[in-house]
Design a protein around this motif. Structure first.
Motif, PDB file in Angstrom:
ATOM      1  N   LEU A  11       0.830  -1.207   0.000  1.00 54.22           N
ATOM      2  CA  LEU A  11       0.000   0.000   0.000  1.00 54.22           C
ATOM      3  C   LEU A  11       0.867   1.261   0.000  1.00 54.22           C
ATOM      4  O   LEU A  11       0.610   2.203  -0.764  1.00 54.22           O
ATOM      5  CB  LEU A  11      -0.925  -0.007   1.215  1.00 54.22           C
ATOM      6  CG  LEU A  11      -1.817   1.232   1.400  1.00 54.22           C
ATOM      7  CD1 LEU A  11      -2.778   1.382   0.228  1.00 54.22           C
ATOM      8  CD2 LEU A  11      -2.586   1.140   2.717  1.00 54.22           C
ATOM      9  N   VAL A  12       1.895   1.264   0.846  1.00 56.89           N
ATOM     10  CA  VAL A  12       2.786   2.432   0.922  1.00 56.89           C
ATOM     11  C   VAL A  12       3.517   2.647  -0.396  1.00 56.89           C
ATOM     12  O   VAL A  12       3.637   3.776  -0.879  1.00 56.89           O
ATOM     13  CB  VAL A  12       3.798   2.252   2.078  1.00 56.89           C
ATOM     14  CG1 VAL A  12       4.867   3.351   2.034  1.00 56.89           C
ATOM     15  CG2 VAL A  12       3.081   2.282   3.420  1.00 56.89           C
ATOM     16  N   TYR A  13       3.988   1.561  -1.014  1.00 64.69           N
ATOM     17  CA  TYR A  13       4.718   1.688  -2.272  1.00 64.69           C
ATOM     18  C   TYR A  13       3.808   2.150  -3.409  1.00 64.69           C
ATOM     19  O   TYR A  13       4.231   2.917  -4.284  1.00 64.69           O
ATOM     20  CB  TYR A  13       5.380   0.359  -2.641  1.00 64.69           C
ATOM     21  CG  TYR A  13       6.521  -0.020  -1.727  1.00 64.69           C
ATOM     22  CD1 TYR A  13       7.316   0.952  -1.133  1.00 64.69           C
ATOM     23  CD2 TYR A  13       6.805  -1.358  -1.451  1.00 64.69           C
ATOM     24  CE1 TYR A  13       8.364   0.605  -0.291  1.00 64.69           C
ATOM     25  CE2 TYR A  13       7.856  -1.711  -0.616  1.00 64.69           C
ATOM     26  CZ  TYR A  13       8.628  -0.726  -0.037  1.00 64.69           C
ATOM     27  OH  TYR A  13       9.665  -1.068   0.786  1.00 64.69           O
ATOM     28  N   ILE A  14       2.566   1.703  -3.414  1.00 65.74           N
ATOM     29  CA  ILE A  14       1.616   2.150  -4.448  1.00 65.74           C
ATOM     30  C   ILE A  14       1.343   3.641  -4.307  1.00 65.74           C
ATOM     31  O   ILE A  14       1.341   4.391  -5.292  1.00 65.74           O
ATOM     32  CB  ILE A  14       0.304   1.344  -4.365  1.00 65.74           C
ATOM     33  CG1 ILE A  14       0.531  -0.097  -4.832  1.00 65.74           C
ATOM     34  CG2 ILE A  14      -0.782   2.001  -5.214  1.00 65.74           C
ATOM     35  CD1 ILE A  14      -0.668  -0.994  -4.655  1.00 65.74           C
ATOM     36  N   ILE A  15       1.111   4.087  -3.066  1.00 68.68           N
ATOM     37  CA  ILE A  15       0.877   5.518  -2.826  1.00 68.68           C
ATOM     38  C   ILE A  15       2.103   6.329  -3.229  1.00 68.68           C
ATOM     39  O   ILE A  15       1.985   7.394  -3.847  1.00 68.68           O
ATOM     40  CB  ILE A  15       0.534   5.752  -1.338  1.00 68.68           C
ATOM     41  CG1 ILE A  15      -0.823   5.117  -0.999  1.00 68.68           C
ATOM     42  CG2 ILE A  15       0.510   7.249  -1.017  1.00 68.68           C
ATOM     43  CD1 ILE A  15      -1.181   5.168   0.460  1.00 68.68           C
ATOM     44  N   VAL A  19       9.080  -1.844  10.720  1.00 63.07           N
ATOM     45  CA  VAL A  19      10.190  -0.906  10.938  1.00 63.07           C
ATOM     46  C   VAL A  19      10.782  -0.499   9.597  1.00 63.07           C
ATOM     47  O   VAL A  19      11.089   0.679   9.365  1.00 63.07           O
ATOM     48  CB  VAL A  19      11.270  -1.526  11.853  1.00 63.07           C
ATOM     49  CG1 VAL A  19      12.531  -0.664  11.860  1.00 63.07           C
ATOM     50  CG2 VAL A  19      10.744  -1.678  13.274  1.00 63.07           C
ATOM     51  N   TYR A  20      10.937  -1.459   8.699  1.00 61.91           N
ATOM     52  CA  TYR A  20      11.506  -1.156   7.378  1.00 61.91           C
ATOM     53  C   TYR A  20      10.642  -0.145   6.638  1.00 61.91           C
ATOM     54  O   TYR A  20      11.155   0.835   6.083  1.00 61.91           O
ATOM     55  CB  TYR A  20      11.635  -2.445   6.560  1.00 61.91           C
ATOM     56  CG  TYR A  20      12.472  -2.270   5.310  1.00 61.91           C
ATOM     57  CD1 TYR A  20      13.803  -2.657   5.284  1.00 61.91           C
ATOM     58  CD2 TYR A  20      11.935  -1.709   4.152  1.00 61.91           C
ATOM     59  CE1 TYR A  20      14.587  -2.479   4.144  1.00 61.91           C
ATOM     60  CE2 TYR A  20      12.703  -1.526   3.020  1.00 61.91           C
ATOM     61  CZ  TYR A  20      14.017  -1.918   3.019  1.00 61.91           C
ATOM     62  OH  TYR A  20      14.787  -1.724   1.891  1.00 61.91           O
ATOM     63  N   ILE A  21       9.329  -0.371   6.623  1.00 63.85           N
ATOM     64  CA  ILE A  21       8.456   0.522   5.851  1.00 63.85           C
ATOM     65  C   ILE A  21       8.345   1.886   6.525  1.00 63.85           C
ATOM     66  O   ILE A  21       8.182   2.921   5.849  1.00 63.85           O
ATOM     67  CB  ILE A  21       7.051  -0.115   5.653  1.00 63.85           C
ATOM     68  CG1 ILE A  21       6.359   0.494   4.417  1.00 63.85           C
ATOM     69  CG2 ILE A  21       6.179   0.059   6.880  1.00 63.85           C
ATOM     70  CD1 ILE A  21       7.055   0.214   3.125  1.00 63.85           C
ATOM     71  N   THR A  22       8.456   1.930   7.850  1.00 65.50           N
ATOM     72  CA  THR A  22       8.450   3.219   8.553  1.00 65.50           C
ATOM     73  C   THR A  22       9.708   4.012   8.224  1.00 65.50           C
ATOM     74  O   THR A  22       9.656   5.222   7.979  1.00 65.50           O
ATOM     75  CB  THR A  22       8.351   3.002  10.072  1.00 65.50           C
ATOM     76  OG1 THR A  22       7.133   2.314  10.380  1.00 65.50           O
ATOM     77  CG2 THR A  22       8.351   4.339  10.812  1.00 65.50           C
ATOM     78  N   LEU A  23      10.854   3.332   8.206  1.00 62.62           N
ATOM     79  CA  LEU A  23      12.096   3.994   7.818  1.00 62.62           C
ATOM     80  C   LEU A  23      11.997   4.536   6.397  1.00 62.62           C
ATOM     81  O   LEU A  23      12.477   5.637   6.098  1.00 62.62           O
ATOM     82  CB  LEU A  23      13.267   3.011   7.915  1.00 62.62           C
ATOM     83  CG  LEU A  23      13.688   2.590   9.325  1.00 62.62           C
ATOM     84  CD1 LEU A  23      14.703   1.451   9.245  1.00 62.62           C
ATOM     85  CD2 LEU A  23      14.276   3.771  10.079  1.00 62.62           C
ATOM     86  N   TYR A  24      11.377   3.756   5.521  1.00 59.04           N
ATOM     87  CA  TYR A  24      11.207   4.209   4.132  1.00 59.04           C
ATOM     88  C   TYR A  24      10.380   5.490   4.075  1.00 59.04           C
ATOM     89  O   TYR A  24      10.736   6.447   3.370  1.00 59.04           O
ATOM     90  CB  TYR A  24      10.530   3.119   3.302  1.00 59.04           C
ATOM     91  CG  TYR A  24      10.088   3.598   1.941  1.00 59.04           C
ATOM     92  CD1 TYR A  24      11.004   3.789   0.911  1.00 59.04           C
ATOM     93  CD2 TYR A  24       8.741   3.883   1.689  1.00 59.04           C
ATOM     94  CE1 TYR A  24      10.604   4.248  -0.339  1.00 59.04           C
ATOM     95  CE2 TYR A  24       8.334   4.335   0.444  1.00 59.04           C
ATOM     96  CZ  TYR A  24       9.264   4.524  -0.560  1.00 59.04           C
ATOM     97  OH  TYR A  24       8.867   4.982  -1.799  1.00 59.04           O
TER      98      TYR A  24
END
Length: 255
Positions: free
Chosen positions: A67-71, A160-165
């Motif tokens: 979802l984060v990568y699509i946005i 944690v990985y996606i938050t850092l991204y």
């Protein structure tokens, strides 16, 4: 082009190898730790269904980053967005693979009984000789794989990985509106990881130290892999932009 294709094949192949190794390690019998009769109370908690089943963990692990990568893809104006997202996919998938192998290996080596191990050993609740269990063999072996919590390590690795991204990709310090709300939304993956992890303590599938240990393992892997791929992204972006400038200059000379 050939080297680039071979690079992608090797990257994907290595991750598949990590997951095959993980599935193989999951079938190993754990170290059989000796349990004294006086210790049985520590493993005599009720055997209840998981509050958060494994399928929901997988949905979180895959769904939230996707979802984060699509946005990010839809909203970003960067020329290097394709390269960035491809490298982020390689980064988070590598983090998951490393965590999977390490978590499975530690479970086998340590062989710590779960809080509900007694009822896995004696489903009817009657018995004291832990060396002669009457329960299902597979359930017994799984009951000796308490440390670390896989739910905890996997959820913290991904969240944690996606938050850092997100914090690396966007500036949350000066939003145009609703500063507190935006900051809270950016931290939601971490909150979700905490909830998933604590659920394993609440449903008696893990000791609190298993949950904390899994969180530390997942967070550490996410930090290391993200740092590595962030540096890699910077270098790739620099080369990509230099190439674009060279092509632009060449076109101008032709004209």
């Amino acid at each position: 082009m050939l080297l680039l294709t071979l690079d992608h094949i090797s990257e994907i192949g290595f991750r598949l190898l990590l997951w095959i190794t993980y599935l193989y390690l999951n079938k190993w019998a754990p170290f059989i730790k000796h349990i004294e009769e006086e210790e049985l109370w520590y493993y005599r908690y009720p055997s209840v269904p998981s509050i958060i089943p494994l399928i929901y963990l997988y949905l979180v692990m895959i769904g939230i980053p996707l979802l984060v990568y699509i946005i990010s893809f839809l909203c970003s104006k960067k020329e290097t967005i394709y390269n960035d997202l491809r490298n982020q996919f390689y980064g988070i998938s590598l983090a998951y693979g490393i965590n999977a192998v390490l978590t499975a290996l530690l479970k086998v080596i340590i062989g710590r009984p779960r809080p509900n191990f007694f009822y896995r050993c004696f489903p009817d609740g009657v018995g004291i000789d832990i060396q002669n269990c009457t329960g299902d063999w597979g359930s017994q072996m799984d009951g000796r794989k308490s440390f670390p919590s896989a739910h905890s390590s996997f959820s913290f690795t991904g969240m944690v990985y996606i938050t850092l991204y997100m914090f690396n990709e966007y500036d949350f310090s000066h939003p145009c509106f609703a500063r507190g709300v935006i900051f809270f939304l950016a931290l939601l993956p971490i909150i979700l990881a905490i909830v998933i992890s604590l659920s394993r303590f609440c449903d008696y599938h893990h000791h609190m130290s298993d949950v904390v240990g899994g969180g530390i393992i997942g967070t550490s892997i996410a930090l290391l892999v993200f740092h590595y791929y962030s540096e890699y992204n910077i270098e790739k972006d620099r080369k990509y932009l230099e190439k674009l400038r060279e092509l632009h200059v060449a076109d101008m000379e032709v004209e």
